[in-house]
Write a protein that holds these residues in place. Structure first.
Motif, mmCIF file in Angstrom:
data_model
loop_
_atom_site.group_PDB
_atom_site.id
_atom_site.type_symbol
_atom_site.label_atom_id
_atom_site.label_comp_id
_atom_site.label_asym_id
_atom_site.label_seq_id
_atom_site.Cartn_x
_atom_site.Cartn_y
_atom_site.Cartn_z
ATOM 1 N N GLU A 1 2.292 0.075 27.605
ATOM 2 C CA GLU A 1 2.679 -0.370 26.270
ATOM 3 C C GLU A 1 3.811 0.512 25.762
ATOM 4 O O GLU A 1 4.033 1.610 26.273
ATOM 5 C CB GLU A 1 1.509 -0.259 25.283
ATOM 6 N N TRP A 2 4.478 0.017 24.743
ATOM 7 C CA TRP A 2 5.454 0.821 24.002
ATOM 8 C C TRP A 2 4.991 0.965 22.572
ATOM 9 O O TRP A 2 4.548 -0.010 21.946
ATOM 10 C CB TRP A 2 6.833 0.161 24.020
ATOM 11 N N ARG A 3 5.079 2.172 22.065
ATOM 12 C CA ARG A 3 4.897 2.389 20.626
ATOM 13 C C ARG A 3 6.212 2.010 19.966
ATOM 14 O O ARG A 3 7.287 2.484 20.369
ATOM 15 C CB ARG A 3 4.591 3.865 20.381
ATOM 16 N N PRO B 1 11.495 0.447 20.039
ATOM 17 C CA PRO B 1 10.565 1.248 20.846
ATOM 18 C C PRO B 1 10.830 2.738 20.690
ATOM 19 O O PRO B 1 11.985 3.168 20.579
ATOM 20 C CB PRO B 1 10.839 0.774 22.276
ATOM 21 N N THR B 2 9.753 3.519 20.652
ATOM 22 C CA THR B 2 9.894 4.966 20.518
ATOM 23 C C THR B 2 9.353 5.726 21.718
ATOM 24 O O THR B 2 9.945 6.702 22.144
ATOM 25 C CB THR B 2 9.178 5.471 19.257
ATOM 26 N N ALA C 1 0.821 -1.221 0.000
ATOM 27 C CA ALA C 1 0.000 0.000 0.000
ATOM 28 C C ALA C 1 0.847 1.260 0.000
ATOM 29 O O ALA C 1 0.304 2.369 -0.079
ATOM 30 C CB ALA C 1 -0.937 0.001 1.207
ATOM 31 N N GLY C 2 2.170 1.132 0.131
ATOM 32 C CA GLY C 2 3.051 2.289 0.059
ATOM 33 C C GLY C 2 3.607 2.775 1.380
ATOM 34 O O GLY C 2 4.205 3.859 1.438
ATOM 35 N N ALA C 3 3.449 1.991 2.452
ATOM 36 C CA ALA C 3 3.982 2.423 3.746
ATOM 37 C C ALA C 3 5.505 2.364 3.745
ATOM 38 O O ALA C 3 6.106 1.412 3.232
ATOM 39 C CB ALA C 3 3.437 1.542 4.867
ATOM 40 N N ALA C 4 6.133 3.376 4.318
ATOM 41 C CA ALA C 4 7.586 3.392 4.485
ATOM 42 C C ALA C 4 7.993 2.925 5.869
ATOM 43 O O ALA C 4 9.126 2.511 6.092
ATOM 44 C CB ALA C 4 8.130 4.801 4.251
ATOM 45 N N ARG C 5 7.059 3.005 6.802
ATOM 46 C CA ARG C 5 7.315 2.542 8.165
ATOM 47 C C ARG C 5 6.010 2.055 8.764
ATOM 48 O O ARG C 5 4.928 2.463 8.346
ATOM 49 C CB ARG C 5 7.919 3.651 9.026
ATOM 50 N N ILE C 6 6.126 1.184 9.747
ATOM 51 C CA ILE C 6 4.956 0.615 10.402
ATOM 52 C C ILE C 6 5.089 0.809 11.909
ATOM 53 O O ILE C 6 6.138 0.499 12.494
ATOM 54 C CB ILE C 6 4.792 -0.877 10.083
ATOM 55 N N PHE C 7 4.032 1.317 12.510
ATOM 56 C CA PHE C 7 3.969 1.477 13.958
ATOM 57 C C PHE C 7 3.102 0.381 14.560
ATOM 58 O O PHE C 7 2.099 -0.037 13.962
ATOM 59 C CB PHE C 7 3.391 2.843 14.321
#
Length: 307
Positions: A297-299, A132-133, A106-112
């Motif tokens: 949780e961690w993003r 983790p961010t 679908a064109g995602a460059a990154r996934i969270f």
């Protein structure tokens, strides 16, 4: 026997809601809400729900989509949930792989993704290439302990239910869009549109306008809290905010306190909410209302162009 991953069917809705509630008790999930989310998704979201099935039973699910309400393109989101009684069969890995393939196409460059703050889940995410961010916390309140009614309202301030805005919820949308743009996070939520908000938030089956609260000051919407319920005694604050011009006056606390009292009167027994760890003002409001920690949780993020 390894699980099979396939696309969601409407007949899976109850099973998916049940497993989500078991895997993540702090989040309100209903069959009708899931069906509505999928039916009303904007085409640019490229939303897809996948389930993991083992021995004829749905044991896990993931909803993968592009973050289309942000000015930053190429952001994907996918968090698999597996029923606690059916872990260690590879369902989480299979779901996440399928979701990643869909988002990459679908064109995602990154996934969270959201990951439980525990050694096992964090190690799983690291093996999959996620780092983790930022942390976030779930909070719970037994509604028998909900805050008492406030004293007299400040001059010019009035409390309304969401139902009072049924004919024209646009002022509530404007407040939601303004406050969402200011929330801490990895991806700015600064491109929300009114049609999407109507379909997926205001008209969502889990949104309870009787329990949502809107605070006006001088006749203008100043603060609000949107409530979600599941018919099982569970209540969730899906969004609370105060417009910039009215911050620092305690209006968000007024909104949440009023909503919680009505929830208790309506028969809800427990309330849940969540906060980004950097959102100190809302953490303080929730603590003052009696909410207590219920999990973290961690993003986490994976850059697809890094393999």
């Amino acid at each position: 026997m390894s699980p099979t991953v396939r696309d969601f069917r409407p007949s899976d809705a109850q099973a998916v809601a049940d497993l989500r509630r078991a895997a993540l008790p702090a989040v309100v999930s209903t069959p009708q809400g899931l069906v509505r989310q999928l039916a009303t998704a904007a085409p640019e979201q490229r939303l897809r729900c996948l389930v993991a099935e083992r021995e004829g039973r749905v044991i896990g699910a993931v909803t993968a989509h592009l973050v289309h309400d942000s000015s930053v393109p190429g952001q994907g989101s996918a968090t698999p949930h597996v029923h606690p009684d059916h872990r260690w069969y590879g369902a989480g890995a299979a779901l996440l792989s399928a979701a990643e393939d869909h988002l990459a196409a679908a064109g995602a460059a990154r996934i969270f993704a959201w990951v439980d703050d525990a050694p096992g889940p964090l190690a799983f995410a690291e093996r999959r290439g996620y780092r983790p961010t930022r942390p976030a916390h779930f909070l719970r309140l037994a509604l028998a302990d909900a805050a008492p009614p406030p004293g007299a309202l400040p001059p010019g301030v009035a409390l309304h239910t969401g139902a009072d805005f049924a004919a024209d919820p646009a002022p509530v949308f404007a407040a939601d869009a303004e406050t969402a743009a200011d929330e801490p996070g990895d991806v700015p939520c600064d491109a929300m549109t009114y049609p999407h908000w109507l379909r997926q938030i205001w008209e969502h089956p889990d949104h309870d306008p009787r329990l949502s609260t809107v605070v006006t000051a001088g006749g203008e919407v100043a603060a609000f809290t949107l409530a979600a319920t599941d018919g099982l005694g569970r209540y969730s604050s899906s969004m609370t905010g105060t417009r910039r011009a009215y911050r620092g006056r305690g209006l968000a606390r007024l909104a949440k306190a009023a909503s919680l009292r009505r929830a208790r009167e309506a028969g809800c027994t427990e309330a849940f909410t969540g906060n980004d760890a950097a959102n100190a003002p809302m953490i303080a409001v929730n603590h003052a209302l009696g909410y207590r920690p219920y999990g973290s949780e961690w993003r986490c993020v994976r850059e697809l162009d890094q393999g």
